[in-house]
Motif scaffolding. Sequence first.
Motif, PDB file in Angstrom:
ATOM      1  N   MET A 128       0.853  -1.186   0.000  1.00 12.81           N
ATOM      2  CA  MET A 128       0.000   0.000   0.000  1.00 12.81           C
ATOM      3  C   MET A 128       0.892   1.239   0.000  1.00 12.81           C
ATOM      4  SD  MET A 128      -2.746   1.163   2.945  1.00 12.81           S
ATOM      5  CE  MET A 128      -3.477  -0.484   2.987  1.00 12.81           C
ATOM      6  N   ARG A 129       0.534   2.235  -0.787  1.00 13.74           N
ATOM      7  CA  ARG A 129       1.294   3.471  -0.795  1.00 13.74           C
ATOM      8  C   ARG A 129       1.160   4.182   0.557  1.00 13.74           C
ATOM      9  NH1 ARG A 129       0.165   7.572  -3.681  1.00 13.74           N
ATOM     10  NH2 ARG A 129      -2.077   7.145  -3.793  1.00 13.74           N
ATOM     11  N   TYR A 130       2.207   4.876   0.952  1.00 12.74           N
ATOM     12  CA  TYR A 130       2.187   5.599   2.218  1.00 12.74           C
ATOM     13  C   TYR A 130       0.993   6.542   2.279  1.00 12.74           C
ATOM     14  CZ  TYR A 130       3.599   8.806   5.939  1.00 12.74           C
ATOM     15  OH  TYR A 130       3.609   9.579   7.068  1.00 12.74           O
ATOM     16  N   GLY A 131       0.710   7.211   1.176  1.00 18.60           N
ATOM     17  CA  GLY A 131      -0.388   8.174   1.143  1.00 18.60           C
ATOM     18  C   GLY A 131      -1.751   7.538   1.322  1.00 18.60           C
ATOM     19  N   ASP A 132      -1.860   6.223   1.100  1.00 18.96           N
ATOM     20  CA  ASP A 132      -3.144   5.530   1.240  1.00 18.96           C
ATOM     21  C   ASP A 132      -3.338   4.937   2.638  1.00 18.96           C
ATOM     22  OD1 ASP A 132      -3.825   6.096  -1.388  1.00 18.96           O
ATOM     23  OD2 ASP A 132      -2.903   4.263  -2.157  1.00 18.96           O
ATOM     24  N   MET A 133      -2.307   4.975   3.460  1.00 20.94           N
ATOM     25  CA  MET A 133      -2.419   4.426   4.807  1.00 20.94           C
ATOM     26  C   MET A 133      -3.206   5.372   5.700  1.00 20.94           C
ATOM     27  SD  MET A 133       1.387   2.933   5.648  1.00 20.94           S
ATOM     28  CE  MET A 133       2.216   1.794   4.525  1.00 20.94           C
ATOM     29  N   THR A 134      -3.960   4.806   6.620  1.00 21.84           N
ATOM     30  CA  THR A 134      -4.666   5.611   7.604  1.00 21.84           C
ATOM     31  C   THR A 134      -3.694   6.035   8.705  1.00 21.84           C
ATOM     32  OG1 THR A 134      -5.281   3.714   8.984  1.00 21.84           O
ATOM     33  CG2 THR A 134      -6.777   4.300   7.172  1.00 21.84           C
ATOM     34  N   GLN A 135      -4.110   6.980   9.514  1.00 20.78           N
ATOM     35  CA  GLN A 135      -3.277   7.403  10.636  1.00 20.78           C
ATOM     36  C   GLN A 135      -2.993   6.233  11.557  1.00 20.78           C
ATOM     37  OE1 GLN A 135      -4.576  10.892  12.858  1.00 20.78           O
ATOM     38  NE2 GLN A 135      -3.715  10.089  14.744  1.00 20.78           N
ATOM     39  N   ALA A 136      -4.012   5.418  11.829  1.00 22.17           N
ATOM     40  CA  ALA A 136      -3.834   4.270  12.711  1.00 22.17           C
ATOM     41  C   ALA A 136      -2.806   3.287  12.146  1.00 22.17           C
ATOM     42  CB  ALA A 136      -5.166   3.562  12.936  1.00 22.17           C
ATOM     43  N   GLU A 137      -2.807   3.087  10.839  1.00 23.73           N
ATOM     44  CA  GLU A 137      -1.854   2.162  10.212  1.00 23.73           C
ATOM     45  C   GLU A 137      -0.432   2.707  10.302  1.00 23.73           C
ATOM     46  OE1 GLU A 137      -4.717   0.031   6.874  1.00 23.73           O
ATOM     47  OE2 GLU A 137      -3.829   1.998   6.439  1.00 23.73           O
ATOM     48  N   ARG A 138      -0.270   4.019  10.134  1.00 23.28           N
ATOM     49  CA  ARG A 138       1.059   4.620  10.246  1.00 23.28           C
ATOM     50  C   ARG A 138       1.570   4.561  11.679  1.00 23.28           C
ATOM     51  NH1 ARG A 138      -0.590   9.959   6.689  1.00 23.28           N
ATOM     52  NH2 ARG A 138      -0.698   8.910   4.657  1.00 23.28           N
ATOM     53  N   VAL A 139       0.678   4.831  12.633  1.00 19.98           N
ATOM     54  CA  VAL A 139       1.061   4.778  14.047  1.00 19.98           C
ATOM     55  C   VAL A 139       1.452   3.352  14.438  1.00 19.98           C
ATOM     56  CG1 VAL A 139       0.144   4.934  16.397  1.00 19.98           C
ATOM     57  CG2 VAL A 139      -0.228   6.809  14.769  1.00 19.98           C
ATOM     58  N   ARG A 140       0.693   2.375  13.963  1.00 16.72           N
ATOM     59  CA  ARG A 140       1.022   0.978  14.268  1.00 16.72           C
ATOM     60  C   ARG A 140       2.390   0.605  13.698  1.00 16.72           C
ATOM     61  NH1 ARG A 140      -3.277  -1.279  12.366  1.00 16.72           N
ATOM     62  NH2 ARG A 140      -2.464  -2.139  10.409  1.00 16.72           N
ATOM     63  N   ALA A 141       2.679   1.065  12.491  1.00 15.60           N
ATOM     64  CA  ALA A 141       3.981   0.787  11.878  1.00 15.60           C
ATOM     65  C   ALA A 141       5.105   1.445  12.665  1.00 15.60           C
ATOM     66  CB  ALA A 141       3.989   1.277  10.432  1.00 15.60           C
ATOM     67  N   CYS A 142       4.874   2.661  13.126  1.00 12.33           N
ATOM     68  CA  CYS A 142       5.882   3.379  13.903  1.00 12.33           C
ATOM     69  C   CYS A 142       6.164   2.638  15.206  1.00 12.33           C
ATOM     70  CB  CYS A 142       5.403   4.804  14.177  1.00 12.33           C
ATOM     71  SG  CYS A 142       6.549   5.805  15.160  1.00 12.33           S
ATOM     72  N   TYR A 143       5.113   2.216  15.889  1.00  9.63           N
ATOM     73  CA  TYR A 143       5.297   1.504  17.160  1.00  9.63           C
ATOM     74  C   TYR A 143       6.040   0.184  16.948  1.00  9.63           C
ATOM     75  CZ  TYR A 143       4.264  -1.443  21.154  1.00  9.63           C
ATOM     76  OH  TYR A 143       4.394  -2.307  22.216  1.00  9.63           O
ATOM     77  N   GLN A 144       5.628  -0.590  15.956  1.00 16.16           N
ATOM     78  CA  GLN A 144       6.284  -1.867  15.705  1.00 16.16           C
ATOM     79  C   GLN A 144       7.751  -1.662  15.316  1.00 16.16           C
ATOM     80  OE1 GLN A 144       4.022  -4.241  12.935  1.00 16.16           O
ATOM     81  NE2 GLN A 144       2.244  -4.372  14.279  1.00 16.16           N
ATOM     82  N   HIS A 145       8.019  -0.594  14.561  1.00 15.97           N
ATOM     83  CA  HIS A 145       9.404  -0.304  14.184  1.00 15.97           C
ATOM     84  C   HIS A 145      10.233   0.034  15.413  1.00 15.97           C
ATOM     85  CE1 HIS A 145      12.769   1.037  11.762  1.00 15.97           C
ATOM     86  NE2 HIS A 145      12.765   2.201  12.391  1.00 15.97           N
ATOM     87  N   ALA A 146       9.667   0.819  16.330  1.00  9.92           N
ATOM     88  CA  ALA A 146      10.381   1.152  17.558  1.00  9.92           C
ATOM     89  C   ALA A 146      10.682  -0.103  18.366  1.00  9.92           C
ATOM     90  CB  ALA A 146       9.559   2.141  18.390  1.00  9.92           C
ATOM     91  N   CYS A 147       9.725  -1.043  18.399  1.00 14.06           N
ATOM     92  CA  CYS A 147       9.936  -2.308  19.116  1.00 14.06           C
ATOM     93  C   CYS A 147      11.065  -3.114  18.478  1.00 14.06           C
ATOM     94  CB  CYS A 147       8.651  -3.129  19.132  1.00 14.06           C
ATOM     95  SG  CYS A 147       7.307  -2.423  20.097  1.00 14.06           S
TER      96      CYS A 147
END
Length: 233
Positions: free
Chosen positions: A153-172
């Motif tokens: 999925m393109r970054y621009g098509d992601m919802t805020q919740a999907e971006r936040v989830r990706a950020c959290y998982q990346h931090a983990c």
Amino acid sequence: MIGYSATSKGYASGFEGAVAWIDNVLPTNEQIQQALRVERKLYPEIAIRELVANALIHQDLSIRGTGPMVEIYTDRIEVTNPGVPLIDPQRFIDCPPMSRNEKLASFMRRVNICEERGSGIDKVVESAEAFQLPAPDFRVLEHHTQAVLFAPMRYGDMTQAERVRACYQHACLQWVSNVKMSNATLRKRFGIDEHNYPMVSRVIAETLDAKLIKPADPDSKSKKHARYVPFWA
């Protein structure tokens, strides 16, 4: 939705065939590399393998009338098993393993299907990042646990919740690798150019607001060199 039946085989003898069957029916992308057409799977095989293994090993065998299930849709794969998880899904990446079926887990380790180290979800998230897929979603239903792997999925098509989830998982993932997340590491995860760093800064701010991450050094005033860790670190 596509189904696979391996009722004549056990978990160990039928596992490789089931994973191979699932992998073969998944859609592919055709890419041209040096004048040659190369097919690339949309989903990393290791993610499919680990999610199916987890569904088998962590299922609640006391729940009747249900069992592990893999559903393939045009935009996602859902892997569901009976039983709610024994640990918080937000801690799947870092927590030591817990299994309600210890003998099954031990046997699956001996036949090289799982490692029994709790690293399966780490591999799922890590491979999703490598393929630059949206972050996997781990859901707790009334009597089941469900893992969802999303198509590209393109970054621009992601919802805020999907971006936040990706950020959290990346931090983990960064934390368990003894590294701290930064704007630069998150840009790489999303495949975003350096000059678009404000886009990633907004995602970090939203994840901070959701209290899923925190500054690694609360006393630091530098935004350029800021580092972040999961909320539980």
